[in-house]
Enzyme design. Sequence first.
Site, PDB file in Angstrom:
ATOM      1  N   GLU A  17       6.493  29.800 -16.019  1.00 46.28           N
ATOM      2  CA  GLU A  17       7.336  28.658 -17.123  1.00 46.28           C
ATOM      3  C   GLU A  17       5.817  28.606 -17.942  1.00 46.28           C
ATOM      4  O   GLU A  17       4.684  29.374 -17.599  1.00 46.28           O
ATOM      5  CB  GLU A  17       7.253  27.576 -16.068  1.00 46.28           C
ATOM      6  CG  GLU A  17       7.220  26.145 -17.080  1.00 46.28           C
ATOM      7  CD  GLU A  17       7.604  25.080 -16.551  1.00 46.28           C
ATOM      8  OE1 GLU A  17       8.620  25.198 -15.350  1.00 46.28           O
ATOM      9  OE2 GLU A  17       7.338  24.101 -15.991  1.00 46.28           O
ATOM     10  N   TYR A 144      14.586  18.078  -5.969  1.00 43.80           N
ATOM     11  CA  TYR A 144      13.416  17.191  -4.594  1.00 43.80           C
ATOM     12  C   TYR A 144      13.774  17.740  -3.653  1.00 43.80           C
ATOM     13  O   TYR A 144      13.919  16.394  -2.647  1.00 43.80           O
ATOM     14  CB  TYR A 144      13.069  15.967  -6.044  1.00 43.80           C
ATOM     15  CG  TYR A 144      12.671  15.655  -7.124  1.00 43.80           C
ATOM     16  CD1 TYR A 144      11.486  16.001  -7.600  1.00 43.80           C
ATOM     17  CD2 TYR A 144      13.908  15.709  -8.063  1.00 43.80           C
ATOM     18  CE1 TYR A 144      11.560  16.271  -8.986  1.00 43.80           C
ATOM     19  CE2 TYR A 144      13.701  15.393  -9.027  1.00 43.80           C
ATOM     20  CZ  TYR A 144      12.633  15.571  -9.637  1.00 43.80           C
ATOM     21  OH  TYR A 144      13.002  15.785 -11.202  1.00 43.80           O
ATOM     22  N   HIS A 148      12.830  13.443  -4.349  1.00 46.17           N
ATOM     23  CA  HIS A 148      12.224  12.280  -6.025  1.00 46.17           C
ATOM     24  C   HIS A 148      11.180  11.061  -5.274  1.00 46.17           C
ATOM     25  O   HIS A 148      11.896  10.187  -4.842  1.00 46.17           O
ATOM     26  CB  HIS A 148      13.575  11.787  -6.956  1.00 46.17           C
ATOM     27  CG  HIS A 148      12.502  11.870  -8.588  1.00 46.17           C
ATOM     28  ND1 HIS A 148      12.082  10.182  -8.707  1.00 46.17           N
ATOM     29  CD2 HIS A 148      12.135  12.175  -9.521  1.00 46.17           C
ATOM     30  CE1 HIS A 148      11.865  10.247 -10.042  1.00 46.17           C
ATOM     31  NE2 HIS A 148      11.848  11.653 -10.420  1.00 46.17           N
ATOM     32  N   GLN A 175      11.427  20.879  -7.169  1.00 46.12           N
ATOM     33  CA  GLN A 175       9.904  20.503  -7.392  1.00 46.12           C
ATOM     34  C   GLN A 175       9.104  21.661  -6.600  1.00 46.12           C
ATOM     35  O   GLN A 175       9.272  22.098  -5.837  1.00 46.12           O
ATOM     36  CB  GLN A 175       9.965  19.508  -7.236  1.00 46.12           C
ATOM     37  CG  GLN A 175       8.616  18.179  -7.342  1.00 46.12           C
ATOM     38  CD  GLN A 175       7.875  18.666  -8.841  1.00 46.12           C
ATOM     39  OE1 GLN A 175       7.611  19.752  -9.074  1.00 46.12           O
ATOM     40  NE2 GLN A 175       7.894  17.194  -9.204  1.00 46.12           N
TER      41      GLN A 175
HETATM   42  P1  FAD Z   1      17.463  12.249 -12.396  1.00 46.47           P
HETATM   43  O1  FAD Z   1      17.537  13.412 -12.171  1.00 46.47           O
HETATM   44  O2  FAD Z   1      17.989  11.379 -13.710  1.00 46.47           O
HETATM   45  O3  FAD Z   1      16.823  11.973 -11.347  1.00 46.47           O
HETATM   46  C1  FAD Z   1      15.711  10.469 -11.363  1.00 46.47           C
HETATM   47  C2  FAD Z   1      16.335   9.681  -9.946  1.00 46.47           C
HETATM   48  O4  FAD Z   1      16.869   8.954 -10.450  1.00 46.47           O
HETATM   49  C3  FAD Z   1      15.620  10.236  -8.608  1.00 46.47           C
HETATM   50  O5  FAD Z   1      15.230   9.116  -7.971  1.00 46.47           O
HETATM   51  C4  FAD Z   1      17.111  10.231  -8.627  1.00 46.47           C
HETATM   52  O6  FAD Z   1      17.598   9.845  -7.448  1.00 46.47           O
HETATM   53  C5  FAD Z   1      17.923   8.899  -9.389  1.00 46.47           C
HETATM   54  N1  FAD Z   1      19.237   8.679  -9.772  1.00 46.47           N
HETATM   55  C6  FAD Z   1      19.463  10.106 -10.411  1.00 46.47           C
HETATM   56  N2  FAD Z   1      20.988   9.599 -11.121  1.00 46.47           N
HETATM   57  C7  FAD Z   1      21.125   8.603 -10.610  1.00 46.47           C
HETATM   58  C8  FAD Z   1      21.954   7.894 -10.855  1.00 46.47           C
HETATM   59  N3  FAD Z   1      23.353   8.299 -11.105  1.00 46.47           N
HETATM   60  N4  FAD Z   1      22.174   6.232 -10.629  1.00 46.47           N
HETATM   61  C9  FAD Z   1      20.860   6.041 -10.476  1.00 46.47           C
HETATM   62  N5  FAD Z   1      20.262   6.715  -9.663  1.00 46.47           N
HETATM   63  C10 FAD Z   1      20.514   7.956 -10.091  1.00 46.47           C
HETATM   64  N6  FAD Z   1       9.316  16.140 -16.412  1.00 46.47           N
HETATM   65  C11 FAD Z   1       8.856  16.777 -18.007  1.00 46.47           C
HETATM   66  O7  FAD Z   1       8.651  14.768 -19.009  1.00 46.47           O
HETATM   67  N7  FAD Z   1       9.312  17.176 -19.087  1.00 46.47           N
HETATM   68  C12 FAD Z   1       9.561  18.990 -18.485  1.00 46.47           C
HETATM   69  O8  FAD Z   1       9.583  19.664 -19.315  1.00 46.47           O
HETATM   70  C13 FAD Z   1       9.626  18.587 -17.192  1.00 46.47           C
HETATM   71  N8  FAD Z   1      10.713  19.834 -16.575  1.00 46.47           N
HETATM   72  C14 FAD Z   1      10.937  19.496 -15.474  1.00 46.47           C
HETATM   73  C15 FAD Z   1      11.111  21.165 -14.079  1.00 46.47           C
HETATM   74  C16 FAD Z   1      11.337  20.521 -13.602  1.00 46.47           C
HETATM   75  C17 FAD Z   1      12.118  21.925 -13.078  1.00 46.47           C
HETATM   76  C18 FAD Z   1      11.227  19.804 -12.033  1.00 46.47           C
HETATM   77  C19 FAD Z   1      11.916  19.316 -10.535  1.00 46.47           C
HETATM   78  C20 FAD Z   1      10.712  18.552 -13.169  1.00 46.47           C
HETATM   79  C21 FAD Z   1      10.248  18.452 -14.504  1.00 46.47           C
HETATM   80  N9  FAD Z   1      10.105  17.345 -15.204  1.00 46.47           N
HETATM   81  C22 FAD Z   1      10.001  17.486 -16.667  1.00 46.47           C
HETATM   82  C23 FAD Z   1       9.829  15.848 -14.055  1.00 46.47           C
HETATM   83  C24 FAD Z   1      11.316  15.220 -14.283  1.00 46.47           C
HETATM   84  O9  FAD Z   1      11.229  14.908 -15.886  1.00 46.47           O
HETATM   85  C25 FAD Z   1      10.857  14.332 -13.725  1.00 46.47           C
HETATM   86  O10 FAD Z   1      10.016  14.370 -12.270  1.00 46.47           O
HETATM   87  C26 FAD Z   1      11.847  12.799 -13.342  1.00 46.47           C
HETATM   88  O11 FAD Z   1      10.964  11.910 -13.121  1.00 46.47           O
HETATM   89  C27 FAD Z   1      12.569  12.810 -12.825  1.00 46.47           C
HETATM   90  O12 FAD Z   1      13.253  13.487 -14.077  1.00 46.47           O
HETATM   91  P2  FAD Z   1      14.866  14.424 -13.354  1.00 46.47           P
HETATM   92  O13 FAD Z   1      15.656  15.189 -14.424  1.00 46.47           O
HETATM   93  O14 FAD Z   1      14.818  15.087 -12.432  1.00 46.47           O
HETATM   94  O15 FAD Z   1      16.216  12.874 -13.575  1.00 46.47           O
END
Ligand code: FAD
Length: 289
Positions: A17, A144, A148, A175
């Site tokens: 990455e 996660y 999360h 993560q």
């Molecule tokens: P989601 O999948 O939307 O989940 C976020 C939260 O909402 C979780 O607690 C989940 O349980 C909850 N949730 C999900 N869907 C729903 C629903 N339908 N209704 C109610 N609750 C829901 N961040 C950056 O800024 N840039 C990056 O390039 C970046 N790369 C990453 C790469 C990896 C492999 C990982 C693991 C994380 C990365 N992150 C990055 C961090 C990430 O953006 C954060 O952790 C963010 O807070 C959550 O993103 P997500 O896509 O997992 O969110």
Amino acid sequence: MKVSELLKKDQVTISCEMFPPKKGSQLEDYKETAAKMAQLKPAYLSCTYGAAGGTSDYTVEIADAINQNGVPAIAHLTCASSTKEKVRSVIEELKARRIENILALRGDIPEHVDFPLPNQYHHAIELIADIKEAGDFCIGGACYPEGHPEAASREEDLQHLKEKVDAGCDYLTTQMFFDNNIYYNFMYRVLRKNIRVPVVAGIMPVTNAGQIGRIVSLSGNLVPAKFLTIVDRFADDPKAMKQAGIAYATEQIIDLIANGVNHIHIYSMNRPDIAGKIMDNLSDIYIRE
Ligand code: FAD
């Protein structure tokens, strides 16, 4: 090439990455870093988008540079800090540059602003649906193993993960974790939930003591006593800390592969030297063609 095709094969993949520059004036240097990372021959190389206070302006350019170096690129794409129009314009740009892989993320919710506004996505699942509609992309999602930080419970988080995968994720990347038992336990729950896409294990080589505090406060990761002992012993000796961090990450990866985990993602950030040392340590385990 679509990363989902690579992950289908019954063979070990190791990916890396990097993050994009903050200023346009740094673009050429970062393209050079992309070239150096590509020389390590990872299975694919991903580029973050606005992570940890960084920028999102040059992710597409860097992903393009990665592809031009002959390594499949994944462009990360977050949506919490943008309007839907902006996000859709980035998807079109990715399509125009023939970048086939998107890691679809919500991103962290920006502080001190109302979220979400009517023209914003609430969760990654909505972004995934729009990417699917926009074109023939391979779509990844984040997961996660320790839950999360915002989730009320691990079970609730897993339920959202299941919905996210059903909406069209081709694979997941975890993560970072520092104790492989956390991953094994997570995989047990993932399979019980009938989530059947590949789950790439995210490994972060911690090579300076300052990183560890930031990691714990950002992700709430559990840091095993074994690792804390290393930090205690070598924190004041940067070269020793780097060597110990590389050895620790290598050991985690070997244990994962020995236990049948084929797909490993190194959070190598922009350090081809560190990723290269880990790859060298695995030279007879991960055969680079
Ligand atoms: P989601 O999948 O939307 O989940 C976020 C939260 O909402 C979780 O607690 C989940 O349980 C909850 N949730 C999900 N869907 C729903 C629903 N339908 N209704 C109610 N609750 C829901 N961040 C950056 O800024 N840039 C990056 O390039 C970046 N790369 C990453 C790469 C990896 C492999 C990982 C693991 C994380 C990365 N992150 C990055 C961090 C990430 O953006 C954060 O952790 C963010 O807070 C959550 O993103 P997500 O896509 O997992 O969110």
